[in-house]
Write an enzyme that holds these catalytic residues in place. Structure first.
Site, mmCIF file in Angstrom:
data_model
loop_
_atom_site.group_PDB
_atom_site.id
_atom_site.type_symbol
_atom_site.label_atom_id
_atom_site.label_comp_id
_atom_site.label_asym_id
_atom_site.label_seq_id
_atom_site.Cartn_x
_atom_site.Cartn_y
_atom_site.Cartn_z
ATOM 1 N N GLU A 1 11.305 5.135 1.895
ATOM 2 C CA GLU A 1 11.761 4.271 2.992
ATOM 3 C C GLU A 1 10.975 4.498 4.270
ATOM 4 O O GLU A 1 10.573 3.547 4.944
ATOM 5 C CB GLU A 1 13.259 4.469 3.250
ATOM 6 N N HIS B 1 26.617 4.276 0.885
ATOM 7 C CA HIS B 1 26.157 2.941 0.486
ATOM 8 C C HIS B 1 27.029 1.842 1.091
ATOM 9 O O HIS B 1 27.118 0.748 0.534
ATOM 10 C CB HIS B 1 26.219 2.777 -1.040
HETATM 11 C C1 LIG Z 1 16.972 6.822 -0.168
HETATM 12 C C2 LIG Z 1 17.385 5.939 -1.280
HETATM 13 N N1 LIG Z 1 16.594 4.924 -1.620
HETATM 14 C C3 LIG Z 1 16.953 4.088 -2.627
HETATM 15 C C4 LIG Z 1 18.122 4.289 -3.301
HETATM 16 C C5 LIG Z 1 18.550 3.324 -4.396
HETATM 17 N N2 LIG Z 1 18.348 3.972 -5.679
HETATM 18 C C6 LIG Z 1 19.343 4.678 -6.240
HETATM 19 S S1 LIG Z 1 18.842 5.447 -7.613
HETATM 20 C C7 LIG Z 1 17.291 4.805 -7.485
HETATM 21 C C8 LIG Z 1 16.270 5.158 -8.490
HETATM 22 C C9 LIG Z 1 16.039 6.620 -8.533
HETATM 23 O O1 LIG Z 1 15.096 6.917 -9.485
HETATM 24 P P1 LIG Z 1 14.889 8.374 -10.016
HETATM 25 O O2 LIG Z 1 14.736 9.313 -8.877
HETATM 26 O O3 LIG Z 1 13.789 8.327 -10.979
HETATM 27 O O4 LIG Z 1 16.262 8.742 -10.731
HETATM 28 P P2 LIG Z 1 16.915 8.039 -12.026
HETATM 29 O O5 LIG Z 1 17.757 6.916 -11.534
HETATM 30 O O6 LIG Z 1 15.824 7.574 -12.903
HETATM 31 O O7 LIG Z 1 17.751 9.092 -12.645
HETATM 32 C C10 LIG Z 1 17.186 3.999 -6.373
HETATM 33 C C11 LIG Z 1 15.979 3.281 -5.959
HETATM 34 C C12 LIG Z 1 18.933 5.355 -2.889
HETATM 35 N N3 LIG Z 1 20.112 5.597 -3.467
HETATM 36 N N4 LIG Z 1 18.538 6.181 -1.895
#
Ligand SMILES: Cc1ncc(C[n+]2csc(CCOP(=O)(O)OP(=O)(O)O)c2C)c(N)n1
Ligand SMILES: [Mg+2]
Lengths: 338, 336
Positions: A70, A139
Site C-alpha cells: 500500500e 476492515h
Molecule cells: C495491508 C493489507 N492489504 C491488503 C489486504 C487484503 N488481503 C487480505 S489477505 C490478502 C492476500 C494475502 O496473501 P498472502 O500473504 O499470500 O496470504 P494467503 O492469503 O495466501 O494466505 C489480501 C490482499 C489486507 N488484509 N491487508
C-alpha cells in the site's frame, strides 16, 4: 442537484459499483493518462468487483495489479501523478490506507504547496469504507475525518450511484488529490444514473428531502438511514430536512447554514467515531455562523461508538447510528425535548 | 550401521515419539475438519463476515509448531485457524469466537480474522497483511531483553513479503540477532495475484541473504521437511544466533475467502495440488513406519471429528455478549 436534472432525461438503473466502473471506463476511454492501480483489480475484478471487467477492455497496462504494497503503491501513484499520469488508486479497504498515510498525507497533500505551486498531484484514492459486513476492527473503519483534517486533500463520500459516478468524474477532473470514500454496503444499491460524462461538484451538499422541523446532515449510508427516519417522522407530522453532505472537505457551509436558519435545529449523523468526527466540524461551523442565533435547541450528534468495530453482528450494529437512533433524536429535537 | 538404516527414516520419525506423531496427525485432521465445520456453519448462517480457510496447508501449521512450548510465541495471519489449533487452542472456544459468543477467545469481538489464544502463545491472527511481522520481532526482543528462552515464530504469506513491514522487520531482527523465525507459507497466490508476478525473486527465501540470515525453501506439504527446517531454525534462535527464514511451499485448496470465484487459477492446478494432500501423505508415512495402523489412524481422525462436533455444540449454546458492552475492552478497566 444538477445530476438530478439529467436523470429525468435518461432513466437508467445502475448499481453504485457499476456507476463507479462506468466513470472509470469513461476516464480510461477519454484520457490516455488515466491508469487504474490497486490490489487484485485485474482478473479478480477488485475485492468488491468494482473494476470488474475493465482489465478485459483496457488491458493490464491501464488496469494494473499491484503487489500487496500500500505505501509503495500509493507512492508510485503520487509520483506518476506528479509527472503526467492520472492514477486512480484503489485501496482494497480504506483501513489499509493507514499503511499509506505517509504518501497521501506527507507527500500528495503537500507537494503543490511545498513546491510553491510549481507542481501538481492529480491523483484519486478510492477507499471502500464503513462497517456492516462482519469484517471486524481492521476492515470496517470510517476514516473520512482523518483525511478531512489535511489541507491539500479533498474528501468526498457519495451516497448514491449517480453521485458515485459524478463525484469520481469530478475527482478526476480536479488538479489536486481527492480521496473518495465508497461505502461497502452501498455497492449493490441501484439507482438512476445519467449516461455519459457529467460531474457532481466537489464541495456541494444536496438537500435530498426538504423540511422545516429539523435539519439532519448525513453522509454516505447515513443519508439513507436519515431518509428512512424522516419518512417515519413525516407520518407524525414532523418534516425533517435531510442534507446529503457529499463532500467532507471542503464543507458546503452555505447549504448547511441556510437549512439551520430555516429549521433552527441540527442533527449531524456520521459513521466515523463521534469524537472529533465530521459532525464536530459541522456543529462548530454552525455555532460560529449567523445560524447560531436561529438555533432553538442544542446541536446533536450521532456518530460511531468510541470503540473499534466489533465482530459480533449485534454489537457491530450497536456501534454505529441506525435509523431508529436518528428517528429518536430528530423527534426529540423537533419536539423541543432536548 | 544404525546410522545408515536411520538415514532412510524421515526426520520427524526419528525426532518425535509415537505419541507426539500421533498427536501431530490428530491436529492435522482437527484443522481440516475444523475448517470444513467452519465452512458449513458459514453456509448455514451461523458465522458472518468472511473467512480464509487453510485446507491443504495443515502440515505447514502443525510441523512448524512441533517444537514450540506454550511459552514460545507465534504471530499469525488472516489465514490463521490452522496456526491457532497447531499452537494448542481449543476448537470449542474458536467456534464460539466465530459465532460471536462471549465464550470465544476474543469474547466475540474479533471473529475469524483476529482469532488468538494468548495463553498458548498465539498473539493473534491479523487483518492486516504483514501486520504481524514487526510484532513478532518485538516479541523476540522481549525474550532477549528479559533473558527468556522463548522463541517467536512469525507466520506470513507470500503476498505479505511485498509489504514494507516485512523488509523492516527482517532487518531489525537481524541487526539485533533476535530469536525469531519467519515462516512464509507460500501458497503461490496473495488473493488472485501470483507470487510469480508480484515478487521480484523466485523464492521468498531468496530474500533472506539481503538480511544476513539463513533462508530455506521446503516442501510445505511434507510434514517432516517442515519440522526439520524448523528444528534447525529454532535451535539457532535458542542459541542466540539470530533469526531465520523458512519458506513452506504449499497450496490452499479453497478460494482466498468466501467471495473468491477462482478466476486466476485453473482446475487442473487445483486438482494437482489436491493430489499432494499433506494429511494423506503424513498418515501414510506413519502407517508405513509402523507408528500407527489403519485402525489407529481412523481412531485419530474420529477423535478429531468428535472434538469438532463438540466444539460447534459448545459454541451454539454459549451466550452472546451484551450489546451494551460495545466499549468494553477499549481500555483497561479501572481497578475496582
Ligand atoms: C495491508 C493489507 N492489504 C491488503 C489486504 C487484503 N488481503 C487480505 S489477505 C490478502 C492476500 C494475502 O496473501 P498472502 O500473504 O499470500 O496470504 P494467503 O492469503 O495466501 O494466505 C489480501 C490482499 C489486507 N488484509 N491487508
Ligand atoms: Mg499466499
Amino acid at each position: 442537484m444538477n445530476a438530478q436534472v439529467q436523470i429525468d432525461a435518461q432513466l437508467r438503473e445502475l448499481s453504485y459499483a457499476e456507476a463507479i466502473r462506468e466513470a472509470m471506463a469513461i476516464a480510461l476511454e477519454s484520457d490516455p493518462a488515466v491508469v487504474l492501480m490497486g490490489e487484485d483489480i485485474g482478473t479478480y475484478g477488485g475485492a468488491f468487483q468494482v473494476t470488474g471487467d475493465l482489465i478485459d477492455r483496457f488491458g493490464p497496462e491501464r488496469v494494473m495489479d499491484t503487489p500487496i504494497s500500500e505505501l509503495g503503491g500509493a507512492g508510485v501513484a503520487v509520483g506518476a501523478a506528479l509527472t503526467g499520469l492520472k492514477p486512480i488508486f484503489e485501496f482494497q479497504f480504506s483501513d489499509f490506507a493507514a499503511l499509506a498515510m505517509e504518501q497521501i498525507v506527507n507527500q500528495a497533500a503537500k507537494l503543490r504547496y511545498m513546491l510553491g505551486g510549481e507542481a501538481e498531484v492529480p491523483v484519486v484514492f478510492r477507499m471502500p469504507s464503513g462497517s456492516g459486513t462482519g469484517a471486524a476492527a481492521q476492515h470496517s473503519q470510517s476514516f473520512e475525518a482523518w483525511f478531512g483534517h489535511v489541507p491539500g486533500l479533498k474528501v468526498v463520500q457519495p451516497s448514491t450511484p449517480a453521485e458515485a459516478k459524478g463525484l469520481l468524474l469530478a475527482a478526476l477532473a480536479d488538479p489536486d488529490p481527492v480521496v473518495v470514500f465508497e461505502h461497502k454496503l452501498l455497492y449493490k444499491m441501484k439507482g438512476p444514473v445519467p449516461a455519459g460524462h457529467y460531474i457532481t461538484p466537489i464541495g456541494k451538499a444536496a438537500v435530498v428531502r426538504p423540511g422545516n422541523a429539523v435539519t439532519i446532515v448525513a453522509s454516505a449510508i447515513m443519508v439513507h438511514r436519515a431518509l428512512e427516519a424522516a419518512a417515519k417522522l413525516a407520518a407524525e407530522g414532523i418534516e425533517a430536512e435531510v442534507i446529503d453532505l457529499r463532500t467532507v472537505r471542503p464543507l458546503d457551509r452555505e447549504t448547511i447554514i441556510a437549512s439551520v436558519k430555516k429549521t433552527g435545529k441540527l442533527l449531524c449523523v456520521y459513521e466515523g467515531v463521534r469524537t472529533l468526527g465530521v459532525g464536530a466540524e459541522i456543529s462548530a461551523l454552525v455555532a460560529e455562523s449567523e445560524a447560531f442565533d436561529y438555533l432553538d435547541a442544542p446541536i446533536q450528534r450521532l456518530g460511531g461508538a468510541e470503540a473499534p468495530i466489533p465482530y459480533n453482528p449485534d454489537l457491530e450494529r450497536a456501534a454505529v447510528p441506525q435509523s431508529p437512533d436518528i428517528e429518536r433524536v430528530a423527534r426529540q429535537l423537533a419536539k423541543g425535548e432536548v | 550401521m544404525m546410522r545408515d538404516s536411520q538415514e532412510n527414516i524421515p526426520f520427524a520419525l526419528r525426532q518425535f515419539t509415537p505419541a507426539q506423531l500421533r498427536e501431530a496427525l490428530r491436529k492435522m485432521h482437527l484443522i481440516r475438519l475444523f475448517e470444513e465445520g467452519a465452512e458449513e456453519s458459514y453456509m448455514r448462517g451461523l458465522i458472518h463476515g468472511t473467512m480464509h480457510l487453510s485446507i491443504g496447508q495443515e502440515a505447514s501449521a502443525v510441523a512448524t509448531c512441533m517444537e514450540l512450548t506454550d511459552a514460545d510465541k507465534i504471530t499469525s495471519t488472516h489465514r490463521g485457524h490452522g496456526h491457532c489449533i497447531a499452537k494448542g487452542a481449543d476448537v470449542g472456544r474458536m467456534f464460539a469466537e466465530f459465532f460471536g459468543k462471549e465464550t470465544g477467545y476474543c469474547h466475540g469481538r474479533g471473529g475469524s480474522m483476529h482469532i488468538a489464544d494468548v495463553k498458548t502463545g498465539n498473539l493473534g491472527a491479523n487483518g492486516i497483511v504483514g501486520g504481524g511481522l514487526p510484532i513478532a520481532v518485538g516479541a523476540a526482543l522481549t525474550a532477549k531483553r528479559l533473558g527468556r528462552e522463548e522463541v517467536t515464530v512469525c507466520f506470513f504469506g507470500d503476498g505479505a513479503n511485498n509489504e514494507g513491514a516485512f523488509h523492516e522487520a527482517l532487518n531489525m531482527a537481524a541487526i539485533w540477532k533476535l530469536p525469531v523465525i519467519f515462516v512464509c507459507e507460500n501458497n503461490r497466490y496473495g488473493m488472485s495475484t501470483s507470487a510469480a508476478y508480484a515478487t521480484a525473486v523466485k523464492n521468498i527465501a531468496d530474500r533472506a541473504p539481503a538480511y544476513a540470515m539463513p533462508g530455506v525453501t521446503v516442501d510445505g506439504n511434507d510434514f517432516s521437511a517442515v519440522a526439520e527446517a524448523l528444528h534447525e531454525a529454532i535451535a539457532r534462535a535458542r542459541a542466540g544466533e539470530g533469526p531465520s527464514l523458512v519458506e513452506n511451499l504449499t497450496y490452499r485448496w479453497r478460494g482466498h475467502s468466501k467471495s473468491d470465484r477462482n478466476r486466476y487459477r485453473t482446475k487442473d492446478e487445483i486438482e494437482e495440488w489436491m493430489g499432494r494432500d499433506p494429511i494423506a501423505r503424513f498418515r501414510a508415512e506413519l502407517i508405513a513406519h509402523g507408528v500407527l495402523d489403519e485402525a489407529g489412524a481412523e481412531a485419530v481422525e474420529a477423535e478429531a471429528r468428535a472434538a469438532v462436533a463438540a466444539g460447534i455444540e459448545f459454541a451454539r449454546q454459549s451466550p452472546a455478549p451484551g450489546v451494551g458492552d460495545v466499549t468494553k475492552f477499549v481500555h483497561a478497566e479501572a481497578a475496582a
